[in-house]
Every structure is written in C-alpha cells, then in structure tokens.
Motif scaffolding. Sequence first.
Motif, PDB file in Angstrom:
ATOM      1  N   VAL A  98      11.296 -36.421 -18.377  1.00  0.00           N
ATOM      2  CA  VAL A  98      10.339 -36.597 -17.279  1.00  0.00           C
ATOM      3  C   VAL A  98       9.676 -35.248 -17.041  1.00  0.00           C
ATOM      4  O   VAL A  98      10.360 -34.259 -16.792  1.00  0.00           O
ATOM      5  CB  VAL A  98      11.039 -37.104 -15.993  1.00  0.00           C
ATOM      6  CG1 VAL A  98      10.037 -37.212 -14.848  1.00  0.00           C
ATOM      7  CG2 VAL A  98      11.718 -38.446 -16.244  1.00  0.00           C
ATOM      8  N   MET A  99       8.353 -35.216 -17.129  1.00  0.00           N
ATOM      9  CA  MET A  99       7.624 -33.955 -17.028  1.00  0.00           C
ATOM     10  C   MET A  99       7.391 -33.554 -15.567  1.00  0.00           C
ATOM     11  O   MET A  99       6.267 -33.475 -15.070  1.00  0.00           O
ATOM     12  CB  MET A  99       6.298 -34.053 -17.797  1.00  0.00           C
ATOM     13  CG  MET A  99       6.486 -34.191 -19.296  1.00  0.00           C
ATOM     14  SD  MET A  99       7.381 -32.789 -19.999  1.00  0.00           S
ATOM     15  CE  MET A  99       8.512 -33.624 -21.076  1.00  0.00           C
ATOM     16  N   HIS A 100       8.514 -33.364 -14.864  1.00  0.00           N
ATOM     17  CA  HIS A 100       8.573 -32.830 -13.505  1.00  0.00           C
ATOM     18  C   HIS A 100       9.872 -32.038 -13.513  1.00  0.00           C
ATOM     19  O   HIS A 100      10.928 -32.588 -13.841  1.00  0.00           O
ATOM     20  CB  HIS A 100       8.628 -33.971 -12.484  1.00  0.00           C
ATOM     21  CG  HIS A 100       8.640 -33.532 -11.059  1.00  0.00           C
ATOM     22  ND1 HIS A 100       7.659 -33.935 -10.171  1.00  0.00           N
ATOM     23  CD2 HIS A 100       9.496 -32.763 -10.343  1.00  0.00           C
ATOM     24  CE1 HIS A 100       7.924 -33.442  -8.970  1.00  0.00           C
ATOM     25  NE2 HIS A 100       9.036 -32.715  -9.058  1.00  0.00           N
ATOM     26  N   LEU A 101       9.801 -30.757 -13.205  1.00  0.00           N
ATOM     27  CA  LEU A 101      10.977 -29.900 -13.226  1.00  0.00           C
ATOM     28  C   LEU A 101      12.139 -30.586 -12.520  1.00  0.00           C
ATOM     29  O   LEU A 101      11.983 -31.098 -11.410  1.00  0.00           O
ATOM     30  CB  LEU A 101      10.654 -28.570 -12.542  1.00  0.00           C
ATOM     31  CG  LEU A 101      11.809 -27.585 -12.400  1.00  0.00           C
ATOM     32  CD1 LEU A 101      12.295 -27.124 -13.761  1.00  0.00           C
ATOM     33  CD2 LEU A 101      11.388 -26.409 -11.547  1.00  0.00           C
ATOM     34  N   HIS A 102      13.292 -30.629 -13.163  1.00  0.00           N
ATOM     35  CA  HIS A 102      14.484 -31.199 -12.539  1.00  0.00           C
ATOM     36  C   HIS A 102      15.733 -30.551 -13.121  1.00  0.00           C
ATOM     37  O   HIS A 102      15.762 -30.153 -14.278  1.00  0.00           O
ATOM     38  CB  HIS A 102      14.538 -32.721 -12.685  1.00  0.00           C
ATOM     39  CG  HIS A 102      14.497 -33.232 -14.085  1.00  0.00           C
ATOM     40  ND1 HIS A 102      13.333 -33.244 -14.850  1.00  0.00           N
ATOM     41  CD2 HIS A 102      15.461 -33.760 -14.860  1.00  0.00           C
ATOM     42  CE1 HIS A 102      13.605 -33.775 -16.031  1.00  0.00           C
ATOM     43  NE2 HIS A 102      14.889 -34.090 -16.072  1.00  0.00           N
ATOM     44  N   MET A 103      16.736 -30.457 -12.275  1.00  0.00           N
ATOM     45  CA  MET A 103      18.014 -29.878 -12.661  1.00  0.00           C
ATOM     46  C   MET A 103      19.070 -30.966 -12.565  1.00  0.00           C
ATOM     47  O   MET A 103      19.240 -31.579 -11.515  1.00  0.00           O
ATOM     48  CB  MET A 103      18.364 -28.706 -11.736  1.00  0.00           C
ATOM     49  CG  MET A 103      19.713 -28.087 -12.027  1.00  0.00           C
ATOM     50  SD  MET A 103      20.018 -26.582 -11.054  1.00  0.00           S
ATOM     51  CE  MET A 103      19.980 -27.226  -9.392  1.00  0.00           C
TER      52      MET A 103
END
Length: 115
Positions: A98-103
């Motif tokens: 998913v091209m949304h920063l996530h940790m």
Amino acid sequence: MSHDPNCLFCKIVAGQIPSKKAYEDEDILAFHDIHPWAPVHVLIIPKRHITSMVDVGPDDAALLGKMMAVSPRLMKELGVTNGYRHVINTGRDGLQEVMHLHMHVMGGPRPWLKG
C-alpha cells in the motif's frame, strides 16, 4: 493535511473504509492488520498521506518519532509481553503493498514466522 482520494489508508483515515482501531490521535492512526502475520499485528500510519519513506524529510522527524514512541504502549495494552518487531517496507522492491507510509508492529507468542 495531505490526502490521496485513491489511497486505501487515506480512506481508512477518513472513515470511508472500516478498521479495527487500536490507537488514534490527531497525527497517527493504528489499526489491526486484516491479514496478520502474528498474534498481534497492527499498522501505524500517519494521517497525512506520505507515500513511503523515500518521501520523508526532516520536517517529518517528530511524526515518525511519535509512530515509534506509541508502539511500546500499544503492544503492552494489547498483551504483548515478550518482545515485538517493527517493519517498514519501502517501495515496490521493498515489498511495500500500500503506497501510504505504514509501520507494521508484530508480536505475541511464536511460532508466527511466515516463509
């Protein structure tokens, strides 16, 4: 606040797609992964759309620090007592889906490794 109307995680932040929230404040949202790799597997995301770590700059240091700092408290609240793992995939070659920063923050009793 930046928002991408086609981004899955932006839609979760906006409440257009339901999620099982684990934490939320004005800057970040944590929710349970729908395909967990561990007994406890949450994603921590900025509410502002940042595509990946490639797009992070010096002005984002406090935001990333907040994402890291909330994880120990969150894992404790979710019952993780013997350690956990942080993973940030970056870009297609880094296996970011998913091209949304996530940790990803994953913990709980082993075995939970995937091959």
